[in-house]
Design a protein around this motif. Structure first.
Motif, mmCIF file in Angstrom:
data_model
loop_
_atom_site.group_PDB
_atom_site.id
_atom_site.type_symbol
_atom_site.label_atom_id
_atom_site.label_comp_id
_atom_site.label_asym_id
_atom_site.label_seq_id
_atom_site.Cartn_x
_atom_site.Cartn_y
_atom_site.Cartn_z
ATOM 1 N N MET A 143 0.838 -1.176 0.000
ATOM 2 C CA MET A 143 0.000 0.000 0.000
ATOM 3 C C MET A 143 0.891 1.250 0.000
ATOM 4 N N LEU A 144 0.473 2.245 -0.721
ATOM 5 C CA LEU A 144 1.223 3.495 -0.823
ATOM 6 C C LEU A 144 1.038 4.335 0.432
ATOM 7 N N LYS A 145 2.033 5.198 0.698
ATOM 8 C CA LYS A 145 1.960 6.114 1.836
ATOM 9 C C LYS A 145 1.479 7.464 1.318
ATOM 10 N N TRP A 146 0.426 7.998 1.917
ATOM 11 C CA TRP A 146 -0.156 9.261 1.494
ATOM 12 C C TRP A 146 -0.106 10.256 2.657
ATOM 13 N N LEU A 147 0.194 11.507 2.348
ATOM 14 C CA LEU A 147 0.084 12.580 3.319
ATOM 15 C C LEU A 147 -1.392 12.730 3.663
ATOM 16 N N LYS A 148 -1.705 13.045 4.907
ATOM 17 C CA LYS A 148 -3.108 13.116 5.334
ATOM 18 C C LYS A 148 -3.919 14.092 4.471
ATOM 19 N N ASP A 149 -3.430 15.299 4.300
ATOM 20 C CA ASP A 149 -4.128 16.314 3.493
ATOM 21 C C ASP A 149 -3.327 16.586 2.231
ATOM 22 N N TYR A 150 -3.251 15.591 1.343
ATOM 23 C CA TYR A 150 -2.445 15.741 0.141
ATOM 24 C C TYR A 150 -3.109 16.697 -0.849
ATOM 25 N N PHE A 151 -2.288 17.339 -1.670
ATOM 26 C CA PHE A 151 -2.742 18.291 -2.676
ATOM 27 C C PHE A 151 -3.417 17.543 -3.819
ATOM 28 N N PHE A 195 -0.293 12.084 -12.354
ATOM 29 C CA PHE A 195 1.071 12.283 -11.878
ATOM 30 C C PHE A 195 1.041 12.445 -10.370
ATOM 31 N N LEU A 196 2.021 11.855 -9.704
ATOM 32 C CA LEU A 196 2.114 11.910 -8.249
ATOM 33 C C LEU A 196 3.287 12.800 -7.854
ATOM 34 N N ILE A 197 3.082 13.591 -6.831
ATOM 35 C CA ILE A 197 4.117 14.507 -6.346
ATOM 36 C C ILE A 197 4.618 13.964 -5.016
ATOM 37 N N THR A 198 5.928 13.782 -4.921
ATOM 38 C CA THR A 198 6.546 13.272 -3.700
ATOM 39 C C THR A 198 7.721 14.161 -3.323
ATOM 40 N N LEU A 199 8.171 14.032 -2.094
ATOM 41 C CA LEU A 199 9.382 14.728 -1.681
ATOM 42 C C LEU A 199 10.576 14.011 -2.286
ATOM 43 N N SER A 200 11.581 14.750 -2.654
ATOM 44 C CA SER A 200 12.757 14.186 -3.310
ATOM 45 C C SER A 200 13.768 13.673 -2.294
ATOM 46 N N HIS A 201 14.434 12.585 -2.644
ATOM 47 C CA HIS A 201 15.539 12.087 -1.828
ATOM 48 C C HIS A 201 16.838 12.822 -2.173
ATOM 49 N N ASN A 202 16.860 13.468 -3.326
ATOM 50 C CA ASN A 202 18.028 14.220 -3.774
ATOM 51 C C ASN A 202 18.060 15.563 -3.036
ATOM 52 N N PRO A 203 19.130 15.907 -2.343
ATOM 53 C CA PRO A 203 19.173 17.168 -1.595
ATOM 54 C C PRO A 203 19.132 18.417 -2.482
ATOM 55 N N HIS A 204 19.382 18.273 -3.783
ATOM 56 C CA HIS A 204 19.348 19.423 -4.689
ATOM 57 C C HIS A 204 17.950 19.686 -5.246
ATOM 58 N N ASN A 205 17.036 18.776 -5.030
ATOM 59 C CA ASN A 205 15.656 18.933 -5.500
ATOM 60 C C ASN A 205 14.713 18.966 -4.308
ATOM 61 N N ILE A 206 13.585 19.605 -4.482
ATOM 62 C CA ILE A 206 12.586 19.645 -3.411
ATOM 63 C C ILE A 206 11.519 18.584 -3.654
ATOM 64 N N LEU A 207 11.032 18.521 -4.886
ATOM 65 C CA LEU A 207 9.939 17.607 -5.212
ATOM 66 C C LEU A 207 10.304 16.708 -6.388
ATOM 67 N N ILE A 235 8.914 0.981 -3.204
ATOM 68 C CA ILE A 235 9.829 1.988 -2.653
ATOM 69 C C ILE A 235 9.342 3.423 -2.845
ATOM 70 N N CYS A 236 8.126 3.608 -3.306
ATOM 71 C CA CYS A 236 7.594 4.954 -3.550
ATOM 72 C C CYS A 236 7.547 5.737 -2.235
ATOM 73 N N PRO A 237 8.125 6.942 -2.216
ATOM 74 C CA PRO A 237 8.068 7.753 -0.999
ATOM 75 C C PRO A 237 6.653 8.264 -0.742
ATOM 76 N N GLU A 238 6.469 8.934 0.381
ATOM 77 C CA GLU A 238 5.153 9.451 0.740
ATOM 78 C C GLU A 238 4.649 10.414 -0.342
ATOM 79 N N ILE A 239 3.405 10.219 -0.746
ATOM 80 C CA ILE A 239 2.800 11.034 -1.801
ATOM 81 C C ILE A 239 2.182 12.266 -1.157
ATOM 82 N N ILE A 240 2.560 13.450 -1.653
ATOM 83 C CA ILE A 240 2.038 14.689 -1.086
ATOM 84 C C ILE A 240 1.080 15.404 -2.035
ATOM 85 N N GLY A 241 0.916 14.873 -3.254
ATOM 86 C CA GLY A 241 0.004 15.503 -4.192
ATOM 87 C C GLY A 241 -0.279 14.634 -5.390
#
Length: 79
Positions: free
Chosen positions: A1-9, A34-46, A62-68
């Protein structure tokens, strides 16, 4: 199951986000989303990932938490 932010965009063009989220959680193909997630790369935000990439089980796990979530438009070829 995917991880979703509680109030995702949710983008304006998404008409039934709960239905799309349910399909994604079940591992079904959802083209045009399209899904928006936080980036693992320190040079990117999303990161913006096409939801069809989640059809690959390795990425699904391995999909990170989805924020939008947003719907993409078909691009027109160059004139």
């Amino acid at each position: 199951m995917l991880k979703w932010l509680k109030d995702y965009f949710v983008g304006e063009s998404i008409q039934d986000p709960d239905h799309i989220r349910e399909k994604l959680d079940q591992g079904k193909l959802v083209p045009g989303i399209f899904l928006i997630t936080l980036s693992h790369n320190p040079h990117n935000i999303l990161e913006i990932l096409p939801a069809v990439m989640l059809f690959q089980k390795s990425l699904y796990r391995i999909c990170p938490e989805i924020i939008g979530m947003a719907r993409g438009e078909k691009t027109k070829p160059w004139s």
